[in-house]
Write a protein that holds these residues in place. Structure first.
Motif, PDB file in Angstrom:
ATOM      1  N   GLY A   1      -1.891   0.552 -16.522  1.00 28.62           N
ATOM      2  CA  GLY A   1      -3.105  -0.019 -15.937  1.00 28.62           C
ATOM      3  C   GLY A   1      -2.866  -1.463 -15.519  1.00 28.62           C
ATOM      4  O   GLY A   1      -1.713  -1.917 -15.422  1.00 28.62           O
ATOM      5  N   GLY A   2      -3.946  -2.205 -15.248  1.00 29.44           N
ATOM      6  CA  GLY A   2      -3.785  -3.586 -14.800  1.00 29.44           C
ATOM      7  C   GLY A   2      -3.085  -3.628 -13.460  1.00 29.44           C
ATOM      8  O   GLY A   2      -2.214  -4.455 -13.212  1.00 29.44           O
ATOM      9  N   ILE A   3      -3.489  -2.710 -12.578  1.00 25.25           N
ATOM     10  CA  ILE A   3      -2.779  -2.596 -11.303  1.00 25.25           C
ATOM     11  C   ILE A   3      -3.762  -2.343 -10.163  1.00 25.25           C
ATOM     12  O   ILE A   3      -4.774  -1.658 -10.343  1.00 25.25           O
ATOM     13  CB  ILE A   3      -1.731  -1.461 -11.384  1.00 25.25           C
ATOM     14  CG1 ILE A   3      -0.795  -1.489 -10.186  1.00 25.25           C
ATOM     15  CG2 ILE A   3      -2.387  -0.096 -11.510  1.00 25.25           C
ATOM     16  CD1 ILE A   3       0.485  -0.724 -10.403  1.00 25.25           C
ATOM     17  N   VAL A   4      -3.443  -2.906  -9.014  1.00 23.32           N
ATOM     18  CA  VAL A   4      -4.165  -2.599  -7.784  1.00 23.32           C
ATOM     19  C   VAL A   4      -3.118  -1.987  -6.862  1.00 23.32           C
ATOM     20  O   VAL A   4      -2.195  -2.669  -6.427  1.00 23.32           O
ATOM     21  CB  VAL A   4      -4.758  -3.857  -7.118  1.00 23.32           C
ATOM     22  CG1 VAL A   4      -5.540  -3.480  -5.873  1.00 23.32           C
ATOM     23  CG2 VAL A   4      -5.641  -4.624  -8.097  1.00 23.32           C
ATOM     24  N   MET A   5      -3.230  -0.690  -6.609  1.00 28.82           N
ATOM     25  CA  MET A   5      -2.246  -0.049  -5.737  1.00 28.82           C
ATOM     26  C   MET A   5      -2.921   0.374  -4.442  1.00 28.82           C
ATOM     27  O   MET A   5      -3.995   0.967  -4.462  1.00 28.82           O
ATOM     28  CB  MET A   5      -1.600   1.160  -6.415  1.00 28.82           C
ATOM     29  CG  MET A   5      -0.374   1.651  -5.648  1.00 28.82           C
ATOM     30  SD  MET A   5       0.522   2.986  -6.476  1.00 28.82           S
ATOM     31  CE  MET A   5       1.335   2.127  -7.810  1.00 28.82           C
ATOM     32  N   GLU A   6      -2.278   0.046  -3.336  1.00 23.62           N
ATOM     33  CA  GLU A   6      -2.840   0.412  -2.032  1.00 23.62           C
ATOM     34  C   GLU A   6      -1.977   1.470  -1.362  1.00 23.62           C
ATOM     35  O   GLU A   6      -0.761   1.518  -1.589  1.00 23.62           O
ATOM     36  CB  GLU A   6      -2.940  -0.823  -1.127  1.00 23.62           C
ATOM     37  CG  GLU A   6      -1.606  -1.499  -0.947  1.00 23.62           C
ATOM     38  CD  GLU A   6      -1.542  -2.450   0.216  1.00 23.62           C
ATOM     39  OE1 GLU A   6      -1.730  -2.019   1.369  1.00 23.62           O
ATOM     40  OE2 GLU A   6      -1.292  -3.631  -0.036  1.00 23.62           O
ATOM     41  N   GLY A   7      -2.613   2.308  -0.550  1.00 27.64           N
ATOM     42  CA  GLY A   7      -1.860   3.330   0.160  1.00 27.64           C
ATOM     43  C   GLY A   7      -2.766   4.284   0.907  1.00 27.64           C
ATOM     44  O   GLY A   7      -3.779   3.873   1.499  1.00 27.64           O
ATOM     45  N   ARG A   8      -2.365   5.557   0.935  1.00 27.30           N
ATOM     46  CA  ARG A   8      -3.146   6.572   1.647  1.00 27.30           C
ATOM     47  C   ARG A   8      -3.692   7.633   0.707  1.00 27.30           C
ATOM     48  O   ARG A   8      -4.666   8.299   1.000  1.00 27.30           O
ATOM     49  CB  ARG A   8      -2.282   7.282   2.707  1.00 27.30           C
ATOM     50  CG  ARG A   8      -1.632   6.385   3.746  1.00 27.30           C
ATOM     51  CD  ARG A   8      -2.672   5.811   4.691  1.00 27.30           C
ATOM     52  NE  ARG A   8      -2.061   5.107   5.812  1.00 27.30           N
ATOM     53  CZ  ARG A   8      -1.390   3.971   5.736  1.00 27.30           C
ATOM     54  NH1 ARG A   8      -1.231   3.387   4.574  1.00 27.30           N
ATOM     55  NH2 ARG A   8      -0.894   3.407   6.817  1.00 27.30           N
ATOM     56  N   ASP A   9      -2.972   7.823  -0.423  1.00 21.26           N
ATOM     57  CA  ASP A   9      -3.301   8.936  -1.335  1.00 21.26           C
ATOM     58  C   ASP A   9      -3.424   8.450  -2.770  1.00 21.26           C
ATOM     59  O   ASP A   9      -3.216   9.218  -3.702  1.00 21.26           O
ATOM     60  CB  ASP A   9      -2.195   9.993  -1.271  1.00 21.26           C
ATOM     61  CG  ASP A   9      -0.844   9.436  -1.730  1.00 21.26           C
ATOM     62  OD1 ASP A   9      -0.678   8.198  -1.721  1.00 21.26           O
ATOM     63  OD2 ASP A   9       0.026  10.223  -2.131  1.00 21.26           O
ATOM     64  N   ILE A  10      -3.711   7.168  -2.959  1.00 23.30           N
ATOM     65  CA  ILE A  10      -3.699   6.635  -4.329  1.00 23.30           C
ATOM     66  C   ILE A  10      -4.885   7.195  -5.134  1.00 23.30           C
ATOM     67  O   ILE A  10      -4.715   7.650  -6.259  1.00 23.30           O
ATOM     68  CB  ILE A  10      -3.704   5.077  -4.322  1.00 23.30           C
ATOM     69  CG1 ILE A  10      -2.590   4.547  -3.402  1.00 23.30           C
ATOM     70  CG2 ILE A  10      -3.543   4.543  -5.745  1.00 23.30           C
ATOM     71  CD1 ILE A  10      -1.203   5.067  -3.703  1.00 23.30           C
TER      72      ILE A  10
END
Ligand code: C5P
Length: 225
Positions: A118-127
């Motif tokens: 955790g403690g994450i910001v993930m960017e993409g298309r299918d996150i």
């Protein structure tokens, strides 16, 4: 306080990178650009002469590669590709390798490992749909094609790349079509995502809107008595 997993999805030029970085900085979380991983794999496949439609060969290459995506740089097998992956050729290469289910399986696994604590910001298309279907916060950023093309054309990470807005618009519309219509993990908003239209809004406005969603999820659920 519990560290959240925040998924930010959307098409190119919707503002994912800028917003994800700002949210991560505000919370002291890691920011991970998953698209950079697809770009790095596309870059390496092109460099090694591996045809981008040969699923087993590209997946083997992805599986054997060490890919590091940090706030400062993107490297693959120790080679800094931070700038090299931000060209129209790499836009196409990334979208081509991203169509391949075996390549996605390799990268999705890596993305889950990176976000395991955790403690994450993930960017993409299918996150929010595939990588972290149980993410605490799911945001889907969108904007009109015209606005997205304008932003892409003035993106400082792509300086040196010829970028007339009309050319960018054509390429961006085509890549979106590929991302939305592919069989493997197409781009769409998760049913439980908060959709934010960023058209005509400043970065500050969008970040504020997203932070409100995050803050709401950080509150402990009300106890019933
Ligand atoms: O976000 P970015 O434009 O860098 O992504 C490049 C390409 O990688 C996208 O067009 C898409 O095909 C692919 N991608 C993906 N899934 C992700 C992130 C990116 O399929 N989570």
């Amino acid at each position: 306080m519990r560290k959240l997993t925040i998924a930010i999805d959307g098409p190119s030029g919707a503002g994912k990178g800028t917003v994800a970085r700002a949210i991560a900085a505000g919370l002291g979380y890691r920011h991970v650009d998953s698209g950079a991983m697809y770009r790095a794999v596309g870059w390496k496949a092109l460099g090694e002469g591996v045809p981008l439609d040969q699923e087993d060969a590209v997946a083997a290459l992805a599986g054997a590669a060490r890919i590091d995506v940090t706030a400062a740089a993107v490297t693959i097998d120790g080679i800094d590709v931070t700038r090299a992956i931000r060209t129209p050729e790499m836009d196409r290469a990334a979208a081509a390798v991203a169509r391949l289910p075996k390549v996605r399986a390799v990268l999705v696994e890596r993305q889950r490992q990176v976000g395991a604590d955790g403690g994450i910001v993930m960017e993409g298309r299918d996150i929010g749909t595939v990588v972290f279907p149980h993410a605490d916060v799911k945001i889907y950023l969108d904007a009109t094609p015209e606005e997205r093309a304008r932003r892409r054309a003035s993106d400082p990470s792509r300086s040196g790349v010829p970028s007339a807005v009309s050319d960018v618009a054509t390429l961006l519309t085509e890549r979106d079509r590929l991302d939305r219509t592919r069989a493997a993990s197409p781009l769409y908003a998760a049913a439980d995502a908060v959709v934010v239209d960023t058209t005509g809004k400043s970065v500050e406005e969008v970040v504020k809107e997203v932070m409100q969603v995050v803050e709401a999820r950080r509150q402990p659920p009300a106890t019933s008595r």
